[in-house]
Structure formats: structure tokens, C-alpha cells
Enzyme design. Structure first.
Site, PDB file in Angstrom:
ATOM      1  N   HIS A 126       1.029  -1.331   0.115  1.00  0.00           N
ATOM      2  CA  HIS A 126       0.142   0.155  -0.109  1.00  0.00           C
ATOM      3  C   HIS A 126       0.879   1.182  -0.098  1.00  0.00           C
ATOM      4  O   HIS A 126       0.574   2.109  -0.703  1.00  0.00           O
ATOM      5  CB  HIS A 126      -0.985   0.062   1.189  1.00  0.00           C
ATOM      6  CG  HIS A 126      -1.727  -1.092   1.572  1.00  0.00           C
ATOM      7  ND1 HIS A 126      -2.693  -1.637   0.750  1.00  0.00           N
ATOM      8  CD2 HIS A 126      -1.465  -2.298   2.325  1.00  0.00           C
ATOM      9  CE1 HIS A 126      -3.409  -2.661   1.163  1.00  0.00           C
ATOM     10  NE2 HIS A 126      -2.284  -3.213   2.486  1.00  0.00           N
TER      11      HIS A 126
HETATM   12  O1  RIB Z   1      -3.915  -0.450   5.843  1.00  0.00           O
HETATM   13  C1  RIB Z   1      -2.523  -0.337   5.376  1.00  0.00           C
HETATM   14  C2  RIB Z   1      -1.823   0.686   6.018  1.00  0.00           C
HETATM   15  O2  RIB Z   1      -1.532   0.172   7.475  1.00  0.00           O
HETATM   16  C3  RIB Z   1      -0.316   0.522   5.400  1.00  0.00           C
HETATM   17  O3  RIB Z   1       0.275   1.943   5.886  1.00  0.00           O
HETATM   18  C4  RIB Z   1       0.399  -0.447   6.381  1.00  0.00           C
HETATM   19  O4  RIB Z   1       1.827  -0.407   6.630  1.00  0.00           O
HETATM   20  C5  RIB Z   1      -0.307  -0.421   7.726  1.00  0.00           C
HETATM   21  O5  RIB Z   1       0.407   0.811   8.443  1.00  0.00           O
END
Ligand code: RIB
Ligand code: CA
Length: 311
Positions: A241
Site C-alpha cells: 500500500h
Molecule cells: O492499511 C494499510 C496501512 O496500514 C499501511 O500503511 C500498512 O503499513 C499499515 O500501516
């Protein structure tokens, strides 16, 4: 600072996908990574901070790391060890501990110093809970104008991941997210809808492992520690992500940016931390963010592979 590159601060909670974001940013010819500020999120602050230092020390980066907040503005901290393992990196252990990048002092005050002294407006990648950014804009409202943009990995239009309605970074500190979204900043939000559409596959990971890049091979080893990649089905999907979020700045031509109003549910019994984007066809509220979307997954994967394997 290199005036031909975009000066950035990475506020993060490493984190497997934060690791991809950090290495991608270090390799990108578009970005000048000024600092990394850690925040409690996937794992406690002590771990996110040491993970950041180890990632940088391993590749001889001199980017400084400052520790930020150890929990949300109000309420108790939550964690995402289910996704990132007990140490935040899937259980991957560096051959030695690297501590040289860690600086003394508070991460929020450090960000304020950078904003005060910079001649160029600064881009902040917020790829963990938004606690540090909220504290920054609350404590230093006069510096909001020195922030070019905050680029957030967070929220979801149609669903969450930590709960059915809330994405982790937002629900970890919903009040902080609301403060940031309402601070009058240029706020680009890369939601789960986008980052899960932009999935990566085994072939992408195997290319990292087959490259000569220490960063790429380390990223493979981190994912492998958590997922045992070769045991996975050929059509398995992997989500990074935070790296997709960084690419919204380095490769904006691959994304679309839609002005929308976003609000955050602070109190819902089953919806706490939900992001609500106002997409009504009438009576829409004034936009306070840019929702980042894309239809170009294959192009994004190809760029990520090129940048990560290019030492
Ligand atoms: O939901 C995904 C996010 O939450 C990303 O930034 C992952 O590293 C967690 O921090
Ligand atoms: Ca993160």
C-alpha cells in the site's frame, strides 16, 4: 536539498509495505528524502523506529530517523502484527543492528525545523497513523503553508481492512486523521480501493530476488519471512500500500486525482475510523482532499520493479 528533486519527509510505521516505500523513495530520481519520522502503528514505536534505522543502515543511507508519537492523540494504541509479524518486518532479522541514523529529539519538532528552514515547500508522505502530522499542524499552524502536500496512505471508499469499515492507518488514530483532513492542506489520499487494486505478484517478487540490488533482495527476504513466497499459489496477490502511495507523487501520470470532501467517523460502534467521501451528485461539501485512484496496475508494477531493482 537538491532543488531539482521533490523534498520529502516519510512519516511511517515500518511495516513490510513501509519498507517498500522507503527503498522506492531512496531509489527514485524524483525525490530527495530529507528525513524519516517514525510513528507507532503496525508495531510499537520502538520497533518502527529500529526497523527504519536498520533499513537505512543496511544500505548505507545517511537519511536521519527521528522518533515520533508512541500512540494516538486520544485512546489506546492498536497494532497490525497480524499483517506485519511480531517485529513489523514479518519476523525478518537483520544480520546486525544499525543505529547510526537515529537522531535524538522529537520527530514533530524536527519536522517543524525542516519546514521553517526550507526554501522549498515540503511533501510529507504519511504512510502510518496520522498522529505526528496532526501534532505538527496543531502545534505549528503557521507552518502549514510550508507543507506542499500531505500524501496519505489511508482510508477506504467501499471498505476497510482493520474492520469492515475502517482502514488501519485511520482507525489507529481517527481524531488525528480528522485534524489533518481539516487543516487546509493539499491532502492526497490513496485509499485501500487503490492500493488493493494495485496488487503485486510472485513474478514481481522473484524479479526482486533475482536482481543484483541489495534493497530489492532485502525486500524479497522480508516478504518471504512472513509469507514463504515459493509456497504460494502462482496467482497469489501481495499488497504494498505505502509504495503505491509514494508512486502517486513520482508517477502522477499513472493516477487520477478527484477533489472530494472526506470526513472521519470518530464514534461509531461499528464504523469508528471509517472515511466517508462525499460523492453525492448534489449538495456536495467543499472538497478538502484529492482522492487518488488508478486503472493502470500493470504500468505501476512495471515502474516499481524498474526502480527497486535499479540500485
Ligand atoms: O492499511 C494499510 C496501512 O496500514 C499501511 O500503511 C500498512 O503499513 C499499515 O500501516
Ligand atoms: Ca504503513
Amino acid at each position: 536539498m537538491n532543488e531539482h528533486k521533490i523534498p520529502v519527509i516519510i512519516d511511517c510505521d515500518p511495516g513490510i509495505d513501509d519498507s517498500f516505500a522507503i527503498y522506492f523513495a531512496l531509489n527514485s530520481s524524483m525525490l530527495d528524502v530529507i528525513s524519516i519520522v517514525s510513528v507507532a502503528g503496525n508495531v510499537p514505536l520502538s520497533m518502527t523506529t529500529s526497523n527504519a534505522c536498520n533499513l537505512l543502515g543496511l544500505v548505507n543511507s545517511n537519511v536521519p530517523v527521528f522518533a515520533g508519537s508512541d500512540g494516538p492523540l486520544i485512546g489506546d494504541a492498536i497494532e497490525a502484527k497480524y499483517a506485519h509479524g511480531v517485529n513489523g518486518l514479518g519476523g525478518y532479522v537483520f544480520k546486525k543492528e544499525y543505529t547510526n541514523n537515529l537522531q535524538q529529539g522529537n520527530g514533530i519538532e524536527h519536522m517543524a525545523r525542516i519546514l521553517k528552514s526550507s526554501e522549498q515547500p515540503i511533501t510529507i508522505f504519511a504512510i502510518g497513523p496520522l498522529t505526528n502530522i496532526a501534532k505538527l499542524v496543531l502545534a505549528y499552524p503557521d507552518l502549514v503553508g510550508k507543507i506542499d502536500q500531505v500524501v496519505v496512505m489511508g482510508g477506504g471508499v467501499i471498505k476497510g481492512n482493520y474492520s469492515s469499515s475502517a482502514e488501519f492507518n485511520i482507525v489507529a488514530d481517527p481524531l488525528a486523521a480528522k485534524v489533518v483532513f481539516d487543516a487546509g492542506l493539499t491532502c492526497k489520499i490513496v485509499p485501500l480501493d487503490t492500493t488493493e487494486y494495485c496488487y503485486f505478484d510472485k513474478e514481481f517478487l522473484q524479479a526482486l530476488n533475482q536482481s543484483s540490488s541489495l534493497k530489492a533482495k532485502t525486500l524479497y527476504d522480508i516478504v518471504n519471512a512472513k509469507h514463504n513466497i515459493e509456497s504460494k499459489e502462482e496467482d497469489s496477490k501481495f499488497y504494498f500500500h505505502d509504495m503505491v502511495t509514494v508512486m502517486a507523487v513520482t508517477n502522477p501520470q499513472l493516477f487520477e486525482f478527484t477533489p472530494l470532501h472526506v470526513d472521519v467517523e470518530l464514534d461509531g460502534k461499528i464504523t469508528k475510523g471509517q472515511t466517508v467521501f462525499d460523492q453525492r451528485s448534489f449538495n456536495r461539501q467543499e472538497p478538502n482532499s484529492l482522492l487518488v485512484t488508478t486503472k493502470l496496475r500493470e504500468e505501476i508494477v512495471a515502474v516499481a520493479s524498474e526502480v527497486l531493482t535499479n540500485e
